[in-house]
Design a protein around this motif. Structure first.
Motif, mmCIF file in Angstrom:
data_model
loop_
_atom_site.group_PDB
_atom_site.id
_atom_site.type_symbol
_atom_site.label_atom_id
_atom_site.label_comp_id
_atom_site.label_asym_id
_atom_site.label_seq_id
_atom_site.Cartn_x
_atom_site.Cartn_y
_atom_site.Cartn_z
ATOM 1 N N PRO A 67 0.729 -1.038 -0.005
ATOM 2 C CA PRO A 67 -0.079 -0.072 -0.226
ATOM 3 C C PRO A 67 0.768 1.334 -0.056
ATOM 4 O O PRO A 67 1.719 1.148 0.790
ATOM 5 C CB PRO A 67 -0.723 -0.188 1.482
ATOM 6 C CG PRO A 67 -0.757 -1.792 1.460
ATOM 7 C CD PRO A 67 0.617 -2.247 0.988
ATOM 8 N N GLY A 68 0.540 2.126 -0.684
ATOM 9 C CA GLY A 68 1.081 3.408 -0.875
ATOM 10 C C GLY A 68 2.264 3.578 -2.239
ATOM 11 O O GLY A 68 2.482 4.594 -2.458
ATOM 12 N N LYS A 69 2.366 2.314 -2.509
ATOM 13 C CA LYS A 69 3.468 2.159 -3.670
ATOM 14 C C LYS A 69 2.839 2.805 -4.788
ATOM 15 O O LYS A 69 1.625 2.562 -5.246
ATOM 16 C CB LYS A 69 3.998 0.796 -3.921
ATOM 17 C CG LYS A 69 5.068 0.704 -4.791
ATOM 18 C CD LYS A 69 6.175 1.131 -4.246
ATOM 19 C CE LYS A 69 7.405 0.506 -4.985
ATOM 20 N NZ LYS A 69 8.907 0.962 -4.308
ATOM 21 N N LYS A 70 3.729 3.563 -5.683
ATOM 22 C CA LYS A 70 3.298 4.294 -7.093
ATOM 23 C C LYS A 70 3.710 3.385 -8.266
ATOM 24 O O LYS A 70 4.919 2.857 -8.126
ATOM 25 C CB LYS A 70 3.655 5.676 -7.132
ATOM 26 C CG LYS A 70 2.924 6.437 -6.218
ATOM 27 C CD LYS A 70 2.946 8.103 -6.558
ATOM 28 C CE LYS A 70 2.260 8.847 -5.650
ATOM 29 N NZ LYS A 70 0.778 8.972 -6.059
ATOM 30 N N ARG A 71 2.946 3.287 -9.230
ATOM 31 C CA ARG A 71 3.297 2.387 -10.353
ATOM 32 C C ARG A 71 2.259 3.143 -11.696
ATOM 33 O O ARG A 71 1.263 3.209 -11.438
ATOM 34 C CB ARG A 71 2.919 1.211 -10.548
ATOM 35 C CG ARG A 71 4.159 0.160 -9.727
ATOM 36 C CD ARG A 71 5.249 0.034 -10.535
ATOM 37 N NE ARG A 71 6.021 -0.767 -9.829
ATOM 38 C CZ ARG A 71 7.029 -0.600 -9.131
ATOM 39 N NH1 ARG A 71 7.387 1.016 -8.576
ATOM 40 N NH2 ARG A 71 7.874 -1.418 -8.467
ATOM 41 N N HIS B 95 -3.748 -5.160 -1.480
ATOM 42 C CA HIS B 95 -3.770 -6.257 -2.283
ATOM 43 C C HIS B 95 -5.059 -7.196 -2.252
ATOM 44 O O HIS B 95 -5.402 -7.426 -1.024
ATOM 45 C CB HIS B 95 -2.621 -7.055 -1.877
ATOM 46 C CG HIS B 95 -2.179 -8.445 -2.536
ATOM 47 N ND1 HIS B 95 -2.800 -9.680 -1.812
ATOM 48 C CD2 HIS B 95 -1.925 -8.797 -3.588
ATOM 49 C CE1 HIS B 95 -2.298 -10.723 -2.509
ATOM 50 N NE2 HIS B 95 -1.847 -9.966 -3.829
ATOM 51 N N LEU B 96 -5.508 -7.647 -3.376
ATOM 52 C CA LEU B 96 -6.744 -8.050 -3.307
ATOM 53 C C LEU B 96 -6.652 -9.695 -3.639
ATOM 54 O O LEU B 96 -7.248 -10.753 -2.794
ATOM 55 C CB LEU B 96 -7.807 -7.702 -4.451
ATOM 56 C CG LEU B 96 -8.038 -6.284 -4.448
ATOM 57 C CD1 LEU B 96 -8.693 -5.591 -5.643
ATOM 58 C CD2 LEU B 96 -8.783 -5.996 -3.287
ATOM 59 N N ASN B 97 -5.590 -10.080 -4.602
ATOM 60 C CA ASN B 97 -5.846 -11.365 -4.840
ATOM 61 C C ASN B 97 -4.187 -12.019 -5.641
ATOM 62 O O ASN B 97 -3.851 -11.061 -6.299
ATOM 63 C CB ASN B 97 -6.664 -12.022 -5.533
ATOM 64 C CG ASN B 97 -6.857 -13.567 -5.780
ATOM 65 O OD1 ASN B 97 -6.803 -14.253 -5.029
ATOM 66 N ND2 ASN B 97 -7.056 -13.800 -7.129
ATOM 67 N N SER B 98 -3.753 -13.162 -5.176
ATOM 68 C CA SER B 98 -2.510 -13.452 -5.871
ATOM 69 C C SER B 98 -3.131 -14.763 -6.672
ATOM 70 O O SER B 98 -3.384 -15.518 -6.209
ATOM 71 C CB SER B 98 -1.567 -13.947 -4.862
ATOM 72 O OG SER B 98 -1.075 -12.858 -4.238
ATOM 73 N N ALA C 28 -3.592 -9.034 -8.002
ATOM 74 C CA ALA C 28 -4.582 -8.166 -8.280
ATOM 75 C C ALA C 28 -4.691 -7.040 -7.036
ATOM 76 O O ALA C 28 -4.544 -7.425 -5.846
ATOM 77 C CB ALA C 28 -6.150 -8.662 -8.426
ATOM 78 N N TYR C 29 -4.938 -5.760 -7.372
ATOM 79 C CA TYR C 29 -4.778 -4.767 -6.262
ATOM 80 C C TYR C 29 -6.197 -3.837 -6.438
ATOM 81 O O TYR C 29 -6.587 -3.492 -7.574
ATOM 82 C CB TYR C 29 -3.644 -3.990 -6.515
ATOM 83 C CG TYR C 29 -2.343 -4.609 -6.247
ATOM 84 C CD1 TYR C 29 -1.771 -4.851 -5.017
ATOM 85 C CD2 TYR C 29 -1.537 -5.273 -7.426
ATOM 86 C CE1 TYR C 29 -0.425 -5.648 -4.904
ATOM 87 C CE2 TYR C 29 -0.598 -5.867 -7.293
ATOM 88 C CZ TYR C 29 0.109 -6.220 -5.973
ATOM 89 O OH TYR C 29 1.257 -6.798 -6.051
ATOM 90 N N GLU C 30 -6.545 -3.372 -5.380
ATOM 91 C CA GLU C 30 -7.405 -1.781 -5.539
ATOM 92 C C GLU C 30 -6.241 -1.041 -5.458
ATOM 93 O O GLU C 30 -5.369 -0.921 -4.604
ATOM 94 C CB GLU C 30 -7.982 -1.707 -4.295
ATOM 95 C CG GLU C 30 -8.904 -0.438 -4.107
ATOM 96 C CD GLU C 30 -9.819 -0.320 -2.847
ATOM 97 O OE1 GLU C 30 -10.130 0.754 -2.794
ATOM 98 O OE2 GLU C 30 -10.212 -1.339 -2.273
ATOM 99 N N ALA C 31 -6.498 0.299 -6.418
ATOM 100 C CA ALA C 31 -5.520 1.274 -6.595
ATOM 101 C C ALA C 31 -6.423 2.782 -6.803
ATOM 102 O O ALA C 31 -7.631 2.602 -7.080
ATOM 103 C CB ALA C 31 -4.453 1.124 -7.718
#
Length: 94
Positions: free
Chosen positions: A7-11, A19-22, A28-31
């Motif tokens: 969380p907080g990482k920028k791309r 993080h939602l799922n691997s 998968a993430y919420e962003a």
């Protein structure tokens, strides 16, 4: 290999919320976007050029991008592909 983003990482102009799922091929993430839009952010686990299926993987990514770009509802399906190249290939789909 994909990097599990915290969380907080920028791309590519997006900030990871959680993080939602691997899965087998992606994380998968919420962003959120820079303007605060909530998005689904998918980080593909990218192989190295040393594996025999690398070229097929890259072809798959290009075909997926082409199909999304040509779809009439493309703006609702996928905002964009963000391709970040470092020493390895990392593909992101928003």
């Amino acid at each position: 290999m994909a990097i599990k983003l915290s969380p907080g990482k920028k791309r590519g102009g997006y900030t990871i919320v959680r993080h939602l799922n691997s899965g087998a091929f992606a994380l998968a993430y919420e962003a959120t976007s820079d303007v605060g839009r909530r998005v689904f952010f998918k980080e593909y686990k990218s192989p190295t050029v040393l594996v025999d299926w690398f070229n097929g993987y890259v072809a798959y990514q290009k075909e997926l991008k082409r199909r999304i770009d040509e779809h009439p509802a493309a703006s609702r399906i996928c905002i964009e592909f963000v391709e970040i190249f470092t020493e390895k290939h990392f593909f992101y789909q928003v």
